[in-house]
Design a protein around this motif. Sequence first.
Motif, PDB file in Angstrom:
ATOM      1  N   GLY A  49      35.881  42.015  50.593  1.00  0.00           N
ATOM      2  CA  GLY A  49      35.725  43.375  50.112  1.00  0.00           C
ATOM      3  C   GLY A  49      37.017  43.952  49.564  1.00  0.00           C
ATOM      4  O   GLY A  49      37.011  44.711  48.613  1.00  0.00           O
ATOM      5  N   ALA A  50      38.137  43.605  50.158  1.00  0.00           N
ATOM      6  CA  ALA A  50      39.442  44.077  49.698  1.00  0.00           C
ATOM      7  C   ALA A  50      40.126  43.060  48.787  1.00  0.00           C
ATOM      8  O   ALA A  50      41.143  43.348  48.174  1.00  0.00           O
ATOM      9  CB  ALA A  50      40.348  44.380  50.887  1.00  0.00           C
ATOM     10  N   GLY A  51      39.575  41.855  48.722  1.00  0.00           N
ATOM     11  CA  GLY A  51      40.178  40.784  47.936  1.00  0.00           C
ATOM     12  C   GLY A  51      39.764  39.448  48.513  1.00  0.00           C
ATOM     13  O   GLY A  51      38.778  39.336  49.242  1.00  0.00           O
ATOM     14  N   GLN A  98      40.796  40.240  44.230  1.00  0.00           N
ATOM     15  CA  GLN A  98      39.338  40.247  44.254  1.00  0.00           C
ATOM     16  C   GLN A  98      38.842  39.338  43.128  1.00  0.00           C
ATOM     17  O   GLN A  98      39.362  39.370  42.020  1.00  0.00           O
ATOM     18  CB  GLN A  98      38.828  41.674  44.042  1.00  0.00           C
ATOM     19  CG  GLN A  98      37.339  41.831  44.166  1.00  0.00           C
ATOM     20  CD  GLN A  98      36.854  41.666  45.605  1.00  0.00           C
ATOM     21  OE1 GLN A  98      36.720  40.546  46.070  1.00  0.00           O
ATOM     22  NE2 GLN A  98      36.584  42.765  46.267  1.00  0.00           N
ATOM     23  N   SER A  99      37.868  38.501  43.431  1.00  0.00           N
ATOM     24  CA  SER A  99      37.312  37.592  42.434  1.00  0.00           C
ATOM     25  C   SER A  99      35.935  37.146  42.904  1.00  0.00           C
ATOM     26  O   SER A  99      35.693  37.035  44.108  1.00  0.00           O
ATOM     27  CB  SER A  99      38.226  36.372  42.268  1.00  0.00           C
ATOM     28  OG  SER A  99      37.661  35.453  41.367  1.00  0.00           O
ATOM     29  N   SER A 100      35.034  36.869  41.952  1.00  0.00           N
ATOM     30  CA  SER A 100      33.711  36.375  42.336  1.00  0.00           C
ATOM     31  C   SER A 100      33.811  34.987  42.963  1.00  0.00           C
ATOM     32  O   SER A 100      33.024  34.622  43.823  1.00  0.00           O
ATOM     33  CB  SER A 100      32.770  36.350  41.122  1.00  0.00           C
ATOM     34  OG  SER A 100      33.305  35.523  40.115  1.00  0.00           O
ATOM     35  N   ASP A 101      34.793  34.194  42.532  1.00  0.00           N
ATOM     36  CA  ASP A 101      35.085  32.902  43.144  1.00  0.00           C
ATOM     37  C   ASP A 101      36.340  33.088  43.994  1.00  0.00           C
ATOM     38  O   ASP A 101      37.421  33.338  43.462  1.00  0.00           O
ATOM     39  CB  ASP A 101      35.342  31.840  42.070  1.00  0.00           C
ATOM     40  CG  ASP A 101      35.894  30.542  42.651  1.00  0.00           C
ATOM     41  OD1 ASP A 101      35.672  30.264  43.849  1.00  0.00           O
ATOM     42  OD2 ASP A 101      36.556  29.811  41.894  1.00  0.00           O
TER      43      ASP A 101
END
Length: 170
Positions: free
Chosen positions: A106-108, A136-139
């Motif tokens: 949530g924070a990264g 933060q990244s989707s992967d």
Amino acid sequence: MRITTLTASFSFLLTLAACSSGSLPTADISVGPTTAPAAAAPETFENRQNAAYVFEPLVGAPQEVGTQLSQRLASTAEQRGVKILPPTLGEPTHKIKGYLSAVNNGAGTLVNYTWDILTPDNQRVFRIRGEALGDQSSDPWSGVTSQTVADIASDTIDQIKQWQTRNPQP
């Protein structure tokens, strides 16, 4: 000059060795074929003070992260006086086996890492655990930044150095 050449060679070999693949994501941060372990000496303060370490293949991290981390571990260890050897250069007193995982929190990207310091006969004598925060990244692995890698390497080498110089109470 010799140390700089050794470090450059070591970093290059670490980068080449990280080019492995398997069913689990791994980054091989060892450098060359391993030799049969020597008979383990009893774990003593004197052994730790004169320790020479070899990193075993890293479990859980993709190749790119493993390569960056191996390079950063080597340079940080040299700066802080922790002796890391490729398996073909001398007799290590300890092996280090590492495990990494990355999740979005949530924070990264939260990277959890564990390093086991082992005797040549695979007896764990010390465990390092830590966390580092990335972007933060989707992967999650894409969120691991150079600063995240630097933080992991710095904390890891600092904890090895502290353990190495800690004199047990009689």
